[in-house]
Motif scaffolding. Structure first.
Motif, PDB file in Angstrom:
ATOM      1  N   HIS A   9      76.354 -63.141   2.035  1.00  0.00           N
ATOM      2  CA  HIS A   9      75.584 -64.293   1.559  1.00  0.00           C
ATOM      3  C   HIS A   9      75.864 -65.535   2.396  1.00  0.00           C
ATOM      4  CE1 HIS A   9      73.654 -62.536  -1.913  1.00  0.00           C
ATOM      5  NE2 HIS A   9      74.790 -61.977  -2.290  1.00  0.00           N
TER       6      HIS A   9
ATOM      7  N   TRP B 110      73.718 -65.562   5.743  1.00  0.00           N
ATOM      8  CA  TRP B 110      72.296 -65.836   5.521  1.00  0.00           C
ATOM      9  C   TRP B 110      72.077 -67.274   5.082  1.00  0.00           C
ATOM     10  CZ3 TRP B 110      69.859 -62.577   8.107  1.00  0.00           C
ATOM     11  CH2 TRP B 110      70.050 -61.202   8.019  1.00  0.00           C
ATOM     12  N   SER B 111      73.038 -67.867   4.376  1.00  0.00           N
ATOM     13  CA  SER B 111      72.864 -69.244   3.906  1.00  0.00           C
ATOM     14  C   SER B 111      72.803 -70.220   5.076  1.00  0.00           C
ATOM     15  CB  SER B 111      74.014 -69.630   2.972  1.00  0.00           C
ATOM     16  OG  SER B 111      75.243 -69.727   3.678  1.00  0.00           O
TER      17      SER B 111
ATOM     18  N   GLU C 172      70.868 -53.664   2.909  1.00  0.00           N
ATOM     19  CA  GLU C 172      71.392 -54.377   1.739  1.00  0.00           C
ATOM     20  C   GLU C 172      71.830 -53.397   0.652  1.00  0.00           C
ATOM     21  OE1 GLU C 172      68.219 -56.972   0.605  1.00  0.00           O
ATOM     22  OE2 GLU C 172      69.175 -58.695   1.543  1.00  0.00           O
TER      23      GLU C 172
END
Length: 241
Positions: free
Chosen positions: A12, A15-16, A60
């Motif tokens: 995460h 991707w942030s 994913e």
């Protein structure tokens, strides 16, 4: 489940940096990536595949299956052990099967996070993500390696006082993990900044898409070529001006 939580959190995080999963996937769709990532390095000989939304979603799923499988099989294994089933490898088929499934699940998850990072890092630059990924990967590899080594040494450890051989190995494993985390946290603290955890990422450390940089460079080169060819950069349509 420590390694599973580390993988999901790191996933995460990367991707942030680029505004979220959907934004980044739209940028990467159509580009190619090689499948030869650890622990499946033999796939380097396979042809490259194009990045697509289903391709990212499948990776994913491979990543996120680890915490779910660890939780379910962990409860099943605990129930078996409480009922007197030996948890040692090859002593009982049920616990042996659980260990094999967990090992395969962990390998698939490690491969998935490696592929997702390769998709991300091959086309995006900035924020020292390579160094961050190296620290993250060292944490996972050291934990798995030392568990395997100490597990093989259980038979050579002598009981001491109230502690059996297995208990002493578990305590040594916990102590080594604590020292490793302390050292790696010190290294990681030099790589992360408060801005890594802000909402919108901005500033000189903002990540960039390599594809955009290539397009910008291409437009600049075309502009320079036009100037070199003597093409006018400004056309005056009204001769009275």
């Amino acid at each position: 489940c420590i390694e599973a939580l580390c993988m999901v959190n790191f996933y995460h995080l990367i991707w942030s940096y680029t505004g979220g999963i959907e934004v980044t996937i739209n940028k990467l769709v159509g580009l190619e990536i090689n499948l030869g990532q650890p622990p499946c390095c033999c796939l380097r000989c396979a042809p490259n595949v194009k990045i697509s939304k289903p391709f990212i979603r499948n990776l994913e799923c491979l990543l996120l299956q680890l915490p779910a499988i660890q939780l379910v099989l962990g409860i099943v294994n605990l129930s078996l052990v409480q009922n007197g089933v030996s948890e040692q490898m090859f002593d009982h088929w049920a616990t042996t099967l659980i260990k094999v499934i967990l090992a395969i699940s962990a390998l698939l998850s490690i491969y998935a996070i490696g592929m997702l990072y390769a998709c991300w890092s091959q086309f995006i630059v900035g924020r020292k993500v390579g160094s961050k990924f190296a620290v993250f990967k060292a944490t996972i590899i050291l934990k798995k390696t030392q568990e395997a080594i100490l597990g093989l040494c259980t038979g050579a450890v002598q009981p001491y006082a109230y502690y059996g051989a297995k208990d002493r190995v578990a305590m040594w494993s916990a102590f080594i993990v604590t020292v490793e985390c302390l050292v790696l946290c010190g290294i990681a603290s030099t790589l992360y900044k408060p801005s890594d955890f802000d909402g919108p990422h901005s500033g000189i450390d903002q990540v960039k898409f390599k594809k955009d940089e290539i397009e910008i460079d291409g437009e600049l080169e075309r502009s320079l070529d036009e100037v070199d060819l003597g093409k006018p950069s400004l056309v005056i349509e009204n001769p009275n001006i």
